[in-house]
Design an enzyme around this catalytic site. Structure first.
Site, mmCIF file in Angstrom:
data_model
loop_
_atom_site.group_PDB
_atom_site.id
_atom_site.type_symbol
_atom_site.label_atom_id
_atom_site.label_comp_id
_atom_site.label_asym_id
_atom_site.label_seq_id
_atom_site.Cartn_x
_atom_site.Cartn_y
_atom_site.Cartn_z
ATOM 1 C CB CYS A 123 88.190 -108.348 98.045
ATOM 2 S SG CYS A 123 89.167 -109.829 98.414
ATOM 3 C CG HIS A 256 87.863 -107.966 94.059
ATOM 4 N ND1 HIS A 256 89.221 -107.837 94.246
ATOM 5 C CD2 HIS A 256 87.510 -109.149 94.624
ATOM 6 C CE1 HIS A 256 89.668 -108.889 94.897
ATOM 7 N NE2 HIS A 256 88.661 -109.705 95.134
ATOM 8 C CG ASN A 286 91.527 -111.895 95.007
ATOM 9 O OD1 ASN A 286 91.732 -110.732 95.344
ATOM 10 N ND2 ASN A 286 90.489 -112.588 95.459
#
Length: 329
Positions: A123, A256, A286
């Site tokens: 990520c 993020h 996500n």
């Protein structure tokens, strides 16, 4: 006489792409219920802030999602693919073991000859890739870099584990970074601590023609949350110090997009109004390395992020990895 090396790099254009299939929490709850697993729209929203995500169709790869995002970024920069002389793709879901997804994207763009490689920092991948591209431009190794985050995370989700499968989505985001005589990227910092590998991982591999180990994503949600908020605040403050800026100078925070609680917690620690927080996790879920460039493109195209704004990008992911980039748009 050779021209002097560029001192800075700037974002010239942004782009993004989401696969057409939008999956709401209700859709996901219905899918899980078929296997006797209970969840609900309310349960997911309360814990994550996610209302929907996009899943790619079976067989669609990261490079296929990356292509339209890249073309949009190149067009926004006022360039054509042949102008690109560096391609870096951040992904944890590559098309193949090798060659790199970046090479496959290069072929899809119809160009050849420039350097193309992948970055794997989960990520945090886009922040890592952007920092590498910035460094290469500053040394004169490149002048127009295409930096992409692209993921098909739906392929590594265990749909019998409601604590993880409800969190992730597929998508791609891209920026074109160009050499500049005026500052764009002001400061960046990258970190990793491999001792936390067990917090977030896919502990499987291909060996002897079969998948060995566990082929699906595994996560310690509480462990990730505790570590994430602390390291994100620390790295953001460090980058601000490097740039000679303060929290008050940040116009927009684009973290993020993992969990609304982590995002809001980071903003509060930086004493920032939540109005300055760019949020797309509610509609995208996500998307790992794609989440920051996706959110950046949405913010730019919606008119929120404007020329002259100062933006903090920061990510945290499996590895454990984390980092931040401060830039003037």
């Amino acid at each position: 006489m050779t021209s002097p090396l560029p001192r800075y790099s700037r974002v010239l254009g942004t782009g993004s792409y989401l696969p057409p299939q939008r999956v709401t929490n209700a859709d996901l709850a219905q899918r899980l219920a078929a296997d006797g697993i209970e969840t609900s729209d309310e349960w997911i929203i309360e814990r994550t802030g996610i209302r929907a995500r996009h899943f790619a169709d079976t067989g669609v790869t990261s490079s296929e999602l990356a292509l339209p995002a890249s073309l949009a970024a190149i067009e926004a920069a006022g360039l054509v693919p042949a102008d690109i002389d560096l391609i870096i793709v951040a992904t944890s879901t590559p098309d193949m073991v090798f060659p790199s997804t970046a090479c496959l994207l290069q072929a899809k763009l119809g160009i050849a000859g420039c350097a193309a490689f992948d970055v794997q920092a989960v990520c945090s991948g886009f922040v890592y890739a952007l920092t590498v591209a910035d460094s290469m431009i500053k040394t004169g190794a490149a002048r127009k870099a295409l930096v992409v985050g692209a993921e098909v995370f739906s392929t590594i989700l265990d749909f019998k584990d409601r604590t993880t499968c409800v969190l992730f989505g597929d998508g791609a985001g891209a920026v074109v970074l160009g050499a500049s005589e005026t500052p764009g990227i002001l400061a960046a910092e990258l970190h990793a601590d491999g001792s936390h590998v067990g917090l977030l991982c896919v502990p499987g591999q291909v060996a002897g023609g079969v998948v060995t180990g566990h082929p699906f994503l595994k996560m310690d949600g509480q462990g990730v949350f505790k570590l994430a908020v602390g390291v994100l605040e620390k790295v953001a403050r460090s980058v601000l110090e490097k740039a000679g800026r303060s929290e008050a100078d940040i116009d927009w925070l684009i973290p993020h997009q993992a969990n609304i609680r982590i995002m809001q917690g980071t903003a509060k620690k930086l004493k920032m109004s939540l109005d300055k927080l760019i949020v797309t996790v509610d509609e995208h879920g996500n998307t790992s390395a794609a989440s920051i460039p996706l959110a950046l493109d949405v913010a730019v195209r919606s008119g929120k992020v404007k020329s002259g704004d100062t933006v903090m990008l920061e990510g945290v992911g499996g590895g454990f990895t984390w980092g931040a980039v401060l830039l003037d748009v």
